[in-house]
Structures are given as structure tokens and as C-alpha cells.
Design a protein around this motif. Structure first.
Motif, PDB file in Angstrom:
ATOM      1  N   LEU A  68       0.826  -1.418  -0.155  1.00 28.74           N
ATOM      2  CA  LEU A  68      -0.249   0.053  -0.203  1.00 28.74           C
ATOM      3  C   LEU A  68       0.942   1.264  -0.104  1.00 28.74           C
ATOM      4  O   LEU A  68       1.537   1.406   1.123  1.00 28.74           O
ATOM      5  N   ASN A 115      -8.628   1.621   0.553  1.00 27.08           N
ATOM      6  CA  ASN A 115      -7.811   0.736  -0.149  1.00 27.08           C
ATOM      7  C   ASN A 115      -7.297  -0.343   0.742  1.00 27.08           C
ATOM      8  O   ASN A 115      -7.115  -1.492   0.221  1.00 27.08           O
ATOM      9  N   ASN A 116      -7.268  -0.133   2.091  1.00 28.52           N
ATOM     10  CA  ASN A 116      -6.978  -1.198   3.087  1.00 28.52           C
ATOM     11  C   ASN A 116      -8.165  -1.953   3.029  1.00 28.52           C
ATOM     12  O   ASN A 116      -7.875  -3.358   3.349  1.00 28.52           O
TER      13      ASN A 116
END
Length: 344
Positions: A68, A115-116
């Protein structure tokens, strides 16, 4: 001494079944305490070293690693990380490893969280993360840990027992290095610490740099210096910075805590007086001003190497059972116009 022992050999020496030896070597299934001791005694005596590469090539499981990153199209500093990750992928291309990169907006907390959440849906074996948003990252890493997902952070240190490893620099020490450099360049007057486009309350990494910088000057104990912190944001950065310069005619030096020293140099290079400038990172724009002596020193954080090592530590853990170092600190390299080409 050079005999290559098989599972059958070990089983015969230990007086147990081949299945028992297999379970001990691969750490799976139940083995009695007595059988475990017998097998381990033999393994120690013969200095048994399994062919982990061959074992991995036969293994059909694919280890999934997610990375990430802040989007390099928004902040170019992170561009080198992609090269580092791709180097690691290329190096271990023959093994059952899948690496996928996710990008979040470095100015948007929700983008980081979303996004996590996408990563969680893929059920990865491990995550390498640049924890730009400290509070949110602590909770996210805690969640990964609860699900048995290994978390490694890089670039920004996150204080959490849920993290397996950190790769980066000692930011407090890098702040002290910046302080030493500006003490060499400036004999008296105001030295400004500039945080550009940073949420200071949540940006622990710039806080650590400032703490180190101030600690250095507290240690020097020289009343010729005044240290002042200033946080500037776009789109009003230029106007605010010009106002700061006009309000502080004794400004003699500037420490930029991020990779955006070039934005300061663009302005200071046009002034009638020389203002010493120390910043971070070998961005092309920074290097141009370094070579024209408008930036005096850059501290190289080597994001490419950080990302590379973060991925490699995870791959070697899955392939070779190699222990992941709790902390891997990179050197604090000082770059000037004379040695810059050696780092490009």
C-alpha cells in the motif's frame, strides 16, 4: 561430514516413522514431546539443512503480498518505491509469490482506509504499508494482526506491537543530522523548520525530524540561533512563504522536512541574499537546485531501497523460513552537488 541425509535416514536414526519426521520438519500436525525431542536431537547432530528452494518449487501455495503506497502521480517521492518493488519481484520470479500494489491519495484519509478495505478482501498473507496516516494506520495494522496477516511498515515508523517489522531511517537522528548541517552553514540568525503540505498533528514522521533538529540545537546551546516552525499549505504556499520571508528579515537558514525543498529553492534562489537550505530526497527538481547551489544539502532517504527490502524480507520469510528483522535502519546519506551523481 558431507552426507546428505534423507527423511528416511533421520527416521531410522531417531527410531521414529518417516511421517513423524515430515511433520517435525514442516511444522504441521501433532507430534509427541518424546518423538519431537528424538528428531530434534538427530537434526542437531547431523546439522540438517533442508533444501528450502526445492521445497518451495514443489509447493503449490502462492503467497500473496499486498503493498500500500501513496500514489506517485500525486507525490513523486514514492515513484522510486515502484522500481524497488519490481526489482524484488524480478529477483524472485521463479517462486510462488504474487505481489500487488495499491495506491492511495496521500492527501485523503478516506482513500487510505478504502484501499486497506480492498486489500482485506483479497485475504493476503502479508502487507507492506507506508503508514502516512498514523492513527488510522495503527487501527488497520491491529486488524491485520488479528486476522493473521503479517504487517511490515516502511518509511514512517509506527509504534505498534502488531507490526512485524519496520524498514526506514531513524528520523530523529536524520533531524539531528540536518541540524548539524545548518549549524555549519549558518553562524547566527533565524533558522526555519518548514513543513509543506503536512497535517502536522498526524504526521509523526515530520514531528520526529523536528524533534531531532531541535534536540541538536538544544545540545549546542548557542544563543546566536532562533528556531521557528512554520507549516505551509498549497495552493497558498508561495504567498504564505513570501509573507514569512518579509516578516523575518533575519532568516538565514531553512530545514524542509519533506521532499519539497525545490519549491522553497524556486523562491529563495531569486532573493538578493543567500539563505542556507537543507531538505530531503533526490527528486530531479531537488537535484537541479542542488547543482545550482540553491539547495546546500539533501538527506537521501532511499525510498527505492526501503520498498525493496520490505518486500524481500517478506518473500524470504515465506520461501526460506528466514526470520524477518524487527527493524532495518538505512544509512542517513548526506548529498551535495559534488557527490550527487554517485547516487543517481
Amino acid at each position: 561430514m558431507n552426507k546428505k541425509y534423507t527423511i528416511k535416514d533421520i527416521a531410522e536414526i531417531a527410531g521414529v516413522s518417516k511421517g513423524t519426521v515430515d511433520r517435525v520438519l514442516h511444522k504441521r500436525g501433532k507430534v509427541s514431546k518424546t518423538a519431537l525431542e528424538k528428531v530434534n536431537t538427530v537434526l542437531d547432530r547431523i546439522d540438517y539443512r533442508p533444501n528450502l528452494i526445492a521445497r518451495n518449487l514443489k509447493n503449490t501455495k502462492i503467497f500473496n503480498i499486498c503493498v500500500l503506497l501513496p500514489n506517485p502521480k500525486i507525490d513523486i517521492y514514492w515513484e522510486g518505491c515502484i522500481d524497488g518493488i519490481n526489482d524484488a519481484i524480478e529477483e524472485f520470479i521463479s517462486f510462488n509469490i504474487a505481489v500487488k500494489i495499491y495506491f492511495f491519495n496521500p492527501t485523503n484519509t478516506n482513500s487510505f482506509i478504502e484501499n486497506n478495505e480492498e486489500i482485506l478482501k483479497t485475504s493476503p498473507d502479508a502487507v507492506l504499508i507506508a503508514p502516512l496516516f498514523y492513527k488510522e494506520a495503527v487501527e488497520i495494522v491491529k486488524n491485520y494482526n488479528a486476522l493473521g496477516i503479517i504487517s511490515v511498515t516502511f518509511n514512517n515508523y509506527l509504534k505498534s506491537n502488531a507490526i512485524k517489522s519496520f524498514v526506514g531511517q531513524d528520523l530523529f537522528q536524520s533531524g539531528k543530522v540536518a541540524g548539524r548541517l545548518l549549524e555549519i552553514l549558518v553562524k547566527k540568525g533565524l533558522i526555519a523548520i518548514l513543513h509543506i503540505d503536512e497535517d502536522y498533528e498526524n504526521a509523526i514522521y515530520v514531528q520526529e525530524k523536528e524533534k531531532g533538529f531541535r534536540a541538536y540545537f538544544n545540545q549546542v546551546n548557542n544563543t546566536n540561533y532562533t528556531i521557528k516552525t512554520c507549516s505551509l499549505q498549497h495552493p497558498n504556499f508561495k504567498r504564505s512563504f513570501y509573507e514569512f520571508i518579509e516578516a523575518h528579515p533575519n532568516l538565514a537558514g531553512i530545514f524542509v522536512t519533506t521532499s519539497k525543498a525545490f519549491q522553497v529553492a524556486e523562491i529563495t534562489s531569486k532573493l538578493d541574499k543567500k539563505i542556507a537550505l537543507v531538505g530531503y530526497d533526490l527528486l530531479k527538481s531537488n537535484l537541479n537546485y542542488l547543482k545550482s547551489f540553491d539547495i546546500d544539502f539533501l538527506i537521501h532517504q532511499n525510498p527505492k531501497r526501503q520498498a525493496y527490502l520490505g518486500v524481500v524480507h517478506l518473500i524470504e520469510y515465506f520461501i526460506f523460513d528466514k526470520e524477518i528483522p524487527t527493524k532495518k535502519l538505512l544509512p542517513i546519506d548526506i548529498i551535495n552537488s559534488e557527490n550527487a551523481n554517485n547516487y543517481i
